[in-house]
Design an enzyme around this catalytic site. Sequence first.
Site, mmCIF file in Angstrom:
data_model
loop_
_atom_site.group_PDB
_atom_site.id
_atom_site.type_symbol
_atom_site.label_atom_id
_atom_site.label_comp_id
_atom_site.label_asym_id
_atom_site.label_seq_id
_atom_site.Cartn_x
_atom_site.Cartn_y
_atom_site.Cartn_z
ATOM 1 N N ILE A 1 2.529 3.068 -5.289
ATOM 2 C CA ILE A 1 1.735 2.474 -6.376
ATOM 3 C C ILE A 1 0.432 1.911 -5.812
ATOM 4 C CG2 ILE A 1 1.665 0.769 -8.242
ATOM 5 C CD1 ILE A 1 4.675 0.941 -8.468
ATOM 6 N N SER B 1 0.842 -1.212 0.000
ATOM 7 C CA SER B 1 0.000 0.000 0.000
ATOM 8 C C SER B 1 0.865 1.245 0.000
ATOM 9 C CB SER B 1 -0.919 0.002 1.228
ATOM 10 O OG SER B 1 -1.677 -1.180 1.259
ATOM 11 N N GLY B 2 1.969 1.172 -0.721
ATOM 12 C CA GLY B 2 2.861 2.328 -0.831
ATOM 13 C C GLY B 2 2.379 3.277 -1.909
ATOM 14 N N THR C 1 6.157 -5.659 -8.468
ATOM 15 C CA THR C 1 7.408 -5.557 -7.709
ATOM 16 C C THR C 1 8.629 -5.877 -8.588
ATOM 17 O OG1 THR C 1 6.231 -6.193 -5.708
ATOM 18 C CG2 THR C 1 8.622 -6.437 -5.659
ATOM 19 N N ASN D 1 13.395 -8.759 -2.035
ATOM 20 C CA ASN D 1 12.038 -8.928 -2.555
ATOM 21 C C ASN D 1 11.650 -10.397 -2.768
ATOM 22 O OD1 ASN D 1 11.566 -6.250 -2.312
ATOM 23 N ND2 ASN D 1 11.855 -5.732 -4.463
ATOM 24 N N ASP E 1 -0.794 -4.326 3.813
ATOM 25 C CA ASP E 1 0.623 -3.944 3.935
ATOM 26 C C ASP E 1 1.132 -4.474 5.272
ATOM 27 O OD1 ASP E 1 2.278 -1.495 2.269
ATOM 28 O OD2 ASP E 1 3.134 -2.114 4.198
ATOM 29 N N HIS F 1 11.757 -6.103 -18.372
ATOM 30 C CA HIS F 1 11.597 -4.693 -18.029
ATOM 31 C C HIS F 1 12.974 -4.068 -17.828
ATOM 32 C CE1 HIS F 1 9.778 -1.163 -16.498
ATOM 33 N NE2 HIS F 1 10.167 -1.328 -15.253
HETATM 34 P P1 A3D Z 1 6.719 1.833 -1.923
HETATM 35 O O1 A3D Z 1 6.005 3.139 -1.937
HETATM 36 O O2 A3D Z 1 7.969 1.688 -1.135
HETATM 37 O O3 A3D Z 1 5.641 0.706 -1.433
HETATM 38 C C1 A3D Z 1 6.001 -0.606 -1.159
HETATM 39 C C2 A3D Z 1 5.141 -1.063 0.002
HETATM 40 O O4 A3D Z 1 5.398 -2.455 0.231
HETATM 41 C C3 A3D Z 1 5.433 -0.335 1.323
HETATM 42 O O5 A3D Z 1 4.249 0.259 1.809
HETATM 43 C C4 A3D Z 1 5.946 -1.459 2.248
HETATM 44 O O6 A3D Z 1 5.530 -1.293 3.597
HETATM 45 C C5 A3D Z 1 5.289 -2.671 1.618
HETATM 46 N N1 A3D Z 1 5.920 -3.939 1.984
HETATM 47 C C6 A3D Z 1 7.247 -4.215 2.162
HETATM 48 N N2 A3D Z 1 7.392 -5.507 2.514
HETATM 49 C C7 A3D Z 1 6.160 -6.066 2.522
HETATM 50 C C8 A3D Z 1 5.659 -7.356 2.790
HETATM 51 N N3 A3D Z 1 6.488 -8.361 3.119
HETATM 52 N N4 A3D Z 1 4.325 -7.566 2.704
HETATM 53 C C9 A3D Z 1 3.498 -6.565 2.362
HETATM 54 N N5 A3D Z 1 3.889 -5.308 2.121
HETATM 55 C C10 A3D Z 1 5.208 -5.062 2.192
HETATM 56 O O7 A3D Z 1 7.071 1.374 -3.409
HETATM 57 P P2 A3D Z 1 6.245 1.647 -4.751
HETATM 58 O O8 A3D Z 1 4.786 1.438 -4.496
HETATM 59 O O9 A3D Z 1 6.703 2.922 -5.357
HETATM 60 O O10 A3D Z 1 6.825 0.471 -5.668
HETATM 61 C C11 A3D Z 1 6.513 -0.870 -5.360
HETATM 62 C C12 A3D Z 1 7.336 -1.822 -6.213
HETATM 63 O O11 A3D Z 1 7.027 -1.623 -7.599
HETATM 64 C C13 A3D Z 1 8.873 -1.656 -6.091
HETATM 65 O O12 A3D Z 1 9.478 -2.926 -6.053
HETATM 66 C C14 A3D Z 1 9.232 -0.919 -7.379
HETATM 67 O O13 A3D Z 1 10.568 -1.165 -7.755
HETATM 68 C C15 A3D Z 1 8.251 -1.539 -8.336
HETATM 69 N N6 A3D Z 1 8.000 -0.796 -9.570
HETATM 70 C C16 A3D Z 1 7.873 -1.536 -10.716
HETATM 71 C C17 A3D Z 1 7.636 -0.906 -11.920
HETATM 72 C C18 A3D Z 1 7.507 -1.718 -13.157
HETATM 73 O O14 A3D Z 1 7.266 -1.188 -14.216
HETATM 74 C C19 A3D Z 1 7.692 -3.147 -13.104
HETATM 75 C C20 A3D Z 1 7.484 0.492 -11.971
HETATM 76 C C21 A3D Z 1 7.599 1.203 -10.788
HETATM 77 C C22 A3D Z 1 7.845 0.546 -9.581
#
Ligand code: A3D
Length: 319
Positions: free
Chosen positions: A14, A11-12, A120, A96, A34, A176
């Site tokens: 994205i 729930s970050g 992820t 991850n 989360d 990717h």
């Molecule tokens: P972020 O805002 O850090 O959110 C990640 C969330 O995951 C946080 O709220 C954490 O608390 C939560 N988390 C961590 N460990 C766990 C767990 N074990 N169980 C449940 N929740 C957990 O990151 P984001 O939302 O910006 O990005 C999320 C992921 O997407 C990252 O790995 C990025 O690298 C990836 N991402 C991928 C793309 C693609 O195009 C593939 C693009 C942008 C980001």
Amino acid sequence: MARKKIALVGSGNIGGTLAHLIGLKELGDVVLFDIAEGIPQGKGLDIAESTPVEGVNARYSGANDYSAIAGADVVIVTAGVPRKPGMSRDDLVAINLKVMASVGQGIKDNCPNAFVICITNPLDVMVWALQHYSGLPANKIVGMAGVLDSARFRYFLSEEFNVSVEDVTAFVLGGHGDTMVPLVRYSTVAGIPLPDLVKMGWTTQEKLDQIVQRTRDGGAEIVNLLKTGSAYYAPAASGVAMAEAYLKDQKRVMPVATLVKAGTFGQPDDVFVGVPVVIGENGVERVVEIELSADEQAAFNKSADAVRGLVTVAKGLMG
Ligand code: A3D
């Protein structure tokens, strides 16, 4: 008919944006999950309170326990950590991978019939890991990357040509990131392939090459601007489009990370990597195998081999 249930694991940045867009499109009720206490609950309540203003119907809840995702129709996974300065790709795989182990178990125990979209990073290897841990059939688990990569490509092309983004189509293959393979000859403006547009004087080969490179570096461009995290609006929009294709049985043709079986796309063994597929009520309903030129095949092989390299790292960590 009951509303669909969409679980967001992570729930970050994205996850929150996914939740907002899903409500605005009335795709179903949303459960935010989360490990961070209060974040999914707080974001869920905040977005829920926007629904009367928007005039949309969607229920929101937040949870720190996997039982909350029970019976979900769709699960979108963004749990984990994004890459930070000084971290190697292997570091990210190690962290991850552990996250995918718990997410996969949570899905297996609570919603084994869901359509799962992984976001992820590092994307392709995380899809492989999530499939391994969840035991889901390969048609029910995909990775989001190609929709975002092609959206970036389409946007840059629409700017270059000064035409609507709607009339620009783009075709990307491969993993990717650095090794993604934009197929220029299958990318068009209203059906006119890009090489023809170069001949017509709409752009130059040099500019086209720059746009392809900018697309490959699209994630890094945003990270360098934001400094505190990675892109989330366009990644969330892309994930929602994939969920919608499944929930509404749209049969959309989209590039996704999926299981490419040995013998297809010139691959010697099975690998999760980005190729075009048809998404409908059965998840991945068809993999669209196209003929590649020698150059395209070489670029695709390089991309698939990069994924294989990371899968080997992951297997080593799993012991
Ligand atoms: P972020 O805002 O850090 O959110 C990640 C969330 O995951 C946080 O709220 C954490 O608390 C939560 N988390 C961590 N460990 C766990 C767990 N074990 N169980 C449940 N929740 C957990 O990151 P984001 O939302 O910006 O990005 C999320 C992921 O997407 C990252 O790995 C990025 O690298 C990836 N991402 C991928 C793309 C693609 O195009 C593939 C693009 C942008 C980001």
